[in-house]
Design a protein around this motif. Sequence first.
Motif, PDB file in Angstrom:
ATOM      1  N   LEU A  11      27.975   8.930 -29.816  1.00  0.00           N
ATOM      2  CA  LEU A  11      27.055   9.431 -30.784  1.00  0.00           C
ATOM      3  C   LEU A  11      26.859   8.326 -31.983  1.00  0.00           C
ATOM      4  O   LEU A  11      25.612   7.903 -32.174  1.00  0.00           O
ATOM      5  CB  LEU A  11      27.013  10.770 -31.518  1.00  0.00           C
ATOM      6  N   GLU A  12      27.838   7.732 -32.490  1.00  0.00           N
ATOM      7  CA  GLU A  12      27.936   6.548 -33.408  1.00  0.00           C
ATOM      8  C   GLU A  12      27.070   5.431 -32.865  1.00  0.00           C
ATOM      9  O   GLU A  12      26.072   4.737 -33.465  1.00  0.00           O
ATOM     10  CB  GLU A  12      29.017   6.240 -33.832  1.00  0.00           C
ATOM     11  N   TYR A  13      27.464   5.048 -31.639  1.00  0.00           N
ATOM     12  CA  TYR A  13      26.680   3.771 -30.842  1.00  0.00           C
ATOM     13  C   TYR A  13      25.362   3.971 -30.671  1.00  0.00           C
ATOM     14  O   TYR A  13      24.640   3.129 -30.822  1.00  0.00           O
ATOM     15  CB  TYR A  13      27.686   3.426 -29.805  1.00  0.00           C
ATOM     16  N   ALA A  14      25.005   5.258 -30.384  1.00  0.00           N
ATOM     17  CA  ALA A  14      23.806   5.476 -29.982  1.00  0.00           C
ATOM     18  C   ALA A  14      22.790   5.793 -31.181  1.00  0.00           C
ATOM     19  O   ALA A  14      21.677   5.119 -31.132  1.00  0.00           O
ATOM     20  CB  ALA A  14      23.584   7.089 -29.101  1.00  0.00           C
ATOM     21  N   LEU A  15      23.334   6.164 -32.438  1.00  0.00           N
ATOM     22  CA  LEU A  15      22.602   6.280 -33.567  1.00  0.00           C
ATOM     23  C   LEU A  15      22.441   4.837 -33.951  1.00  0.00           C
ATOM     24  O   LEU A  15      21.237   4.461 -34.394  1.00  0.00           O
ATOM     25  CB  LEU A  15      23.138   6.969 -34.508  1.00  0.00           C
ATOM     26  N   ASP A  16      23.443   3.849 -33.752  1.00  0.00           N
ATOM     27  CA  ASP A  16      23.238   2.646 -34.402  1.00  0.00           C
ATOM     28  C   ASP A  16      22.065   1.604 -33.375  1.00  0.00           C
ATOM     29  O   ASP A  16      21.359   1.055 -33.868  1.00  0.00           O
ATOM     30  CB  ASP A  16      24.531   1.846 -34.294  1.00  0.00           C
ATOM     31  N   PHE A  17      22.075   1.934 -32.208  1.00  0.00           N
ATOM     32  CA  PHE A  17      21.305   1.349 -31.243  1.00  0.00           C
ATOM     33  C   PHE A  17      19.628   1.701 -31.560  1.00  0.00           C
ATOM     34  O   PHE A  17      18.813   0.885 -31.878  1.00  0.00           O
ATOM     35  CB  PHE A  17      21.483   1.837 -29.708  1.00  0.00           C
ATOM     36  N   SER A  18      19.924   3.105 -31.840  1.00  0.00           N
ATOM     37  CA  SER A  18      18.275   3.559 -32.388  1.00  0.00           C
ATOM     38  C   SER A  18      17.943   3.003 -33.477  1.00  0.00           C
ATOM     39  O   SER A  18      16.653   2.917 -33.565  1.00  0.00           O
ATOM     40  CB  SER A  18      18.377   5.008 -32.113  1.00  0.00           C
ATOM     41  N   TYR A  75      24.219  -5.273 -28.868  1.00  0.00           N
ATOM     42  CA  TYR A  75      23.046  -5.036 -28.038  1.00  0.00           C
ATOM     43  C   TYR A  75      22.333  -6.356 -27.468  1.00  0.00           C
ATOM     44  O   TYR A  75      22.522  -7.188 -28.026  1.00  0.00           O
ATOM     45  CB  TYR A  75      22.151  -4.133 -28.775  1.00  0.00           C
ATOM     46  N   LYS A  76      21.797  -6.293 -26.324  1.00  0.00           N
ATOM     47  CA  LYS A  76      21.024  -7.318 -25.881  1.00  0.00           C
ATOM     48  C   LYS A  76      19.588  -7.443 -26.063  1.00  0.00           C
ATOM     49  O   LYS A  76      18.890  -6.413 -25.572  1.00  0.00           O
ATOM     50  CB  LYS A  76      21.041  -7.420 -24.266  1.00  0.00           C
ATOM     51  N   ASN A  77      19.243  -8.173 -27.126  1.00  0.00           N
ATOM     52  CA  ASN A  77      17.701  -8.242 -27.396  1.00  0.00           C
ATOM     53  C   ASN A  77      17.200  -9.236 -26.520  1.00  0.00           C
ATOM     54  O   ASN A  77      17.758 -10.198 -26.173  1.00  0.00           O
ATOM     55  CB  ASN A  77      17.736  -8.705 -28.934  1.00  0.00           C
ATOM     56  N   PHE A  78      15.981  -8.920 -26.437  1.00  0.00           N
ATOM     57  CA  PHE A  78      15.154  -9.657 -25.312  1.00  0.00           C
ATOM     58  C   PHE A  78      13.799  -9.892 -25.928  1.00  0.00           C
ATOM     59  O   PHE A  78      13.292  -9.015 -26.318  1.00  0.00           O
ATOM     60  CB  PHE A  78      15.152  -9.468 -23.978  1.00  0.00           C
ATOM     61  N   ILE A  79      13.090 -11.188 -25.412  1.00  0.00           N
ATOM     62  CA  ILE A  79      11.570 -11.126 -25.816  1.00  0.00           C
ATOM     63  C   ILE A  79      10.793 -11.333 -24.272  1.00  0.00           C
ATOM     64  O   ILE A  79      11.376 -11.879 -23.523  1.00  0.00           O
ATOM     65  CB  ILE A  79      11.476 -12.727 -26.486  1.00  0.00           C
ATOM     66  N   GLN A  80       9.686 -10.501 -24.228  1.00  0.00           N
ATOM     67  CA  GLN A  80       8.909 -10.317 -23.365  1.00  0.00           C
ATOM     68  C   GLN A  80       8.057 -11.511 -23.125  1.00  0.00           C
ATOM     69  O   GLN A  80       6.898 -11.289 -23.900  1.00  0.00           O
ATOM     70  CB  GLN A  80       8.443  -9.135 -23.147  1.00  0.00           C
ATOM     71  N   ASN A  81       8.292 -12.574 -22.396  1.00  0.00           N
ATOM     72  CA  ASN A  81       7.269 -13.698 -22.564  1.00  0.00           C
ATOM     73  C   ASN A  81       6.345 -13.391 -21.373  1.00  0.00           C
ATOM     74  O   ASN A  81       5.169 -14.294 -21.356  1.00  0.00           O
ATOM     75  CB  ASN A  81       7.974 -15.051 -22.345  1.00  0.00           C
ATOM     76  N   LEU A 111      19.901  12.723 -31.718  1.00  0.00           N
ATOM     77  CA  LEU A 111      21.418  12.509 -31.816  1.00  0.00           C
ATOM     78  C   LEU A 111      21.748  13.042 -33.042  1.00  0.00           C
ATOM     79  O   LEU A 111      23.238  13.563 -33.084  1.00  0.00           O
ATOM     80  CB  LEU A 111      21.350  10.772 -31.936  1.00  0.00           C
ATOM     81  N   VAL A 112      21.163  13.128 -34.165  1.00  0.00           N
ATOM     82  CA  VAL A 112      21.533  13.618 -35.510  1.00  0.00           C
ATOM     83  C   VAL A 112      21.843  15.143 -35.334  1.00  0.00           C
ATOM     84  O   VAL A 112      22.804  15.648 -35.858  1.00  0.00           O
ATOM     85  CB  VAL A 112      20.338  13.439 -36.673  1.00  0.00           C
TER      86      VAL A 112
END
Length: 130
Positions: A11-18, A75-81, A111-112
Amino acid sequence: MSIFGNTFQTLEYALDFSSKRNKLISTNIANVDTPNYKRKDTSFNEILNEKLGQSFQAKQTHVKHIPFQNQSYTYKNFIQNNLQYNHNGNNVDMDKEMAQLAKNQIYYQSLVDRLNGKFHDIQTVIRGGR
């Protein structure tokens, strides 16, 4: 493994991601009219599954030390080119971003709610079932 299992950690990881995803979506919305801006997003599910399947050990300097897990998730951030919606090279679709923002807010709130439920369960046990 802790007495609570992996639920709190997950839950901690999911909240951080969100939370991080909310920031990216907000950035996309703020740049809807910026020429040549490319929308950004992040990926979490693959990384969560990968990390939860691994067990990390910190260095223990004494036999009686309690083992703990490394909590450095990225987390893997990506740009949609590959997409272009506007004549100025911008690929932010405001309707899609608003839908993603609403979906992410619902996800975060669920999640909360789940975390609150876990704390309530613990509180019930501490009180002896009352």
